[in-house]
Design a protein around this motif. Structure first.
Motif, PDB file in Angstrom:
ATOM      1  N   ARG A  72     -17.038  32.869 -10.518  1.00 56.65           N
ATOM      2  CA  ARG A  72     -17.304  34.207 -11.019  1.00 56.65           C
ATOM      3  C   ARG A  72     -18.780  34.562 -11.062  1.00 56.65           C
ATOM      4  NH1 ARG A  72     -12.871  36.705 -13.263  1.00 56.65           N
ATOM      5  NH2 ARG A  72     -14.238  38.507 -13.070  1.00 56.65           N
ATOM      6  N   ARG A  73     -19.629  33.691 -10.558  1.00 55.02           N
ATOM      7  CA  ARG A  73     -21.066  33.947 -10.626  1.00 55.02           C
ATOM      8  C   ARG A  73     -21.422  35.163  -9.765  1.00 55.02           C
ATOM      9  NH1 ARG A  73     -25.115  28.979  -9.957  1.00 55.02           N
ATOM     10  NH2 ARG A  73     -23.811  28.361 -11.732  1.00 55.02           N
ATOM     11  N   ALA A  74     -22.211  36.063 -10.342  1.00 50.95           N
ATOM     12  CA  ALA A  74     -22.640  37.270  -9.632  1.00 50.95           C
ATOM     13  C   ALA A  74     -23.985  37.697 -10.171  1.00 50.95           C
ATOM     14  CB  ALA A  74     -21.609  38.384  -9.812  1.00 50.95           C
ATOM     15  N   ASP A  75     -24.643  38.589  -9.454  1.00 43.61           N
ATOM     16  CA  ASP A  75     -25.970  39.035  -9.868  1.00 43.61           C
ATOM     17  C   ASP A  75     -25.956  39.700 -11.235  1.00 43.61           C
ATOM     18  OD1 ASP A  75     -27.006  38.068  -7.516  1.00 43.61           O
ATOM     19  OD2 ASP A  75     -26.987  40.019  -6.489  1.00 43.61           O
ATOM     20  N   THR A  78     -21.742  36.670 -15.311  1.00 43.26           N
ATOM     21  CA  THR A  78     -20.561  35.830 -15.108  1.00 43.26           C
ATOM     22  C   THR A  78     -19.644  35.964 -16.303  1.00 43.26           C
ATOM     23  OG1 THR A  78     -21.913  34.252 -13.855  1.00 43.26           O
ATOM     24  CG2 THR A  78     -19.776  33.477 -14.642  1.00 43.26           C
TER      25      THR A  78
END
Length: 444
Positions: A72-75, A78
């Motif tokens: 789920r990591r995103a800019d 998360t």
């Protein structure tokens, strides 16, 4: 592995914990999150999550958490969910925002039922977890409290407009919860010595300058008279501008609003009304039950003592057109109201609930309702009287005048459906459930 839904988590009161603290993503995600998981695993006990969820579900483990965070990591950040479906049920949403100078770790945690925290040792374990998180992740303010009682406080705005409360946050002590964590800025605004001398169950200074304040030994007893007196005294101690009697009076009113009310619904509409309380916020539920207990639907007037004779030349053709209308309704709603296929009294109650839940009369255009929904519903209602009560159609050229004879009375299902579809309140006043029950009394 079943993940509890929002509906599951709103059946009874919960302990709700809202926390946002700072972390440093430059140290590595695993290093920064390890203290959070350490405290969870050491303190959770009976409320330990068993499921880690993103787009897929995994059994809880450290490895499952790391995988979920990576997925789920995103800019923008998360978000993952930790859940427990067993009693007590749990929902924990972990949100990490990796901004360079304002990186934050947010915990939105609900544990149900609140009664799970009726023992001192169980409540103490939760306090231990909150202390560990607040000590490791500096926070401006955090709290744990009854979700139902929170709903009566206007939290988080406390009466301010959106722009103001989003800008200022919890900049002064608007309310006290069962458990409170005050950050250094708020502590200094009140006065550190004043805050440390608050008359409460536990007042503790944390290593980072925050103060942990717990009003009462157990979270579940927050609404008792003794706990409310402590809450009022502590609040007035921290806010000398407040009046003790006024604060205590408000707290007592909130406690009274949460006292369980036994459902005593009118028997003709009880199958329908019994489904409504769970649709309201838990803070409003007891008041709504009391209102529904007092509700008395008008006695149905959509009937005649003697039938108007049929004036149609081709009854078969009229019944065929009725069948088309009914089939259209079934086709439109069968996925949302599966029992509509059965044409039973229970199907009518399911329709009552569906139309009320959707606020159908006020969400859809009057043209659609008057030209399609209400006539189709009139046919369907009439067919249920025919199939389940042994009724017979008495057909008229004007659709609204068509009748169904049941015993000694002749019923007007199209008129009932038209009245029913006028507003959300009319769904209660002219429910299909009540109409069927009234007609059933005249079944031969």
């Amino acid at each position: 592995m079943k993940v509890p839904t929002l509906r599951d988590l709103s059946k009874v009161d919960s302990l709700h914990f809202a926390f946002t603290g700072a972390y440093d993503p430059r140290n590595g995600l695993e290093n920064e999150l390890a203290p959070f998981l350490d405290a969870l695993e050491q303190c959770a006990g009976g409320w330990m999550p068993s499921i880690v969820k993103t787009s897929r579900k995994r059994k809880y483990s450290r490895e499952a958490v790391w995988r979920a965070l990576e997925e789920r990591r995103a800019d923008y950040g998360t978000i993952i969910g930790l859940f427990r479906s067993e009693n007590p049920s749990l929902s924990l949403v972990l949100h990490l925002v990796p901004m360079d100078e304002q990186a934050s770790l947010s915990i939105d945690l609900s544990i149900q039922p609140l009664s799970f925290f009726s023992k001192v040792e169980v409540s103490r374990s939760f306090i231990d977890a909150a202390r560990a998180w607040a000590s490791r992740y500096p926070s401006d303010y955090a709290s744990a409290h009854s979700l139902a009682d929170l709903g009566l406080t206007a939290s988080p705005s406390f009466g301010r407009d959106d722009a103001t409360w989003k800008r200022d946050g919890f900049d002064k002590i608007y309310e006290l919860s069962w458990l409170n964590i005050f950050g250094p800025k708020l502590v200094e605004s009140v006065g550190r010595e004043r805050m440390l001398s608050t008359p409460a169950h536990l007042v503790e200074e944390l290593p980072n300058g925050s103060i942990l304040l717990v009003l009462w030994p157990t979270a579940a007893e927050f609404a008792s008279e003794e706990a409310r007196v402590v809450q009022a005294r502590a609040h007035v101690h921290l806010r000398p501008d407040l009046d003790f009697d006024a604060v205590l009076r408000t707290l007592r009113e909130r406690s009274a609003a949460l006292v369980p009310v036994e459902p005593r619904f009118h028997p003709d509409v009880a199958p329908f009304l019994s489904r409504l309380p769970d649709e309201f916020a838990i803070s409003e539920r007891q008041r709504k039950i009391a209102e529904l207990n007092a509700f008395r639907p008008p006695v149905p007037e959509e009937w005649l003592p003697v039938a108007h004779p049929s004036d149609v030349a081709n009854p078969e053709r009229v019944l065929e057109s009725y069948g088309d209308l009914s089939e259209g309704l079934v086709a439109a709603l069968h996925t949302k109201v599966p029992s509509i296929m059965d044409e039973t009294a229970e199907s009518l109650t399911d329709l009552d609930f569906y139309f009320w839940q959707e606020n159908f009369p006020e969400r859809y255009t009057r043209e659609l309702i008057d030209s399609h929904t209400a006539p189709a519903l009139g046919v369907y209602l009439g067919e249920v009287l025919v199939r389940r009560l042994g009724g017979t159609w008495v057909l008229r050229q004007k659709v609204e005048e068509s009748q169904v004879r049941v015993g000694k009375r002749v019923w007007l299902p199209f008129l009932r459906a038209r009245r029913y579809m006028q507003s959300r309140q009319s769904l209660l006043d002219y429910s299909l459930t009540q109409f069927f029950n009234e007609a059933e009394r005249y079944r031969p």
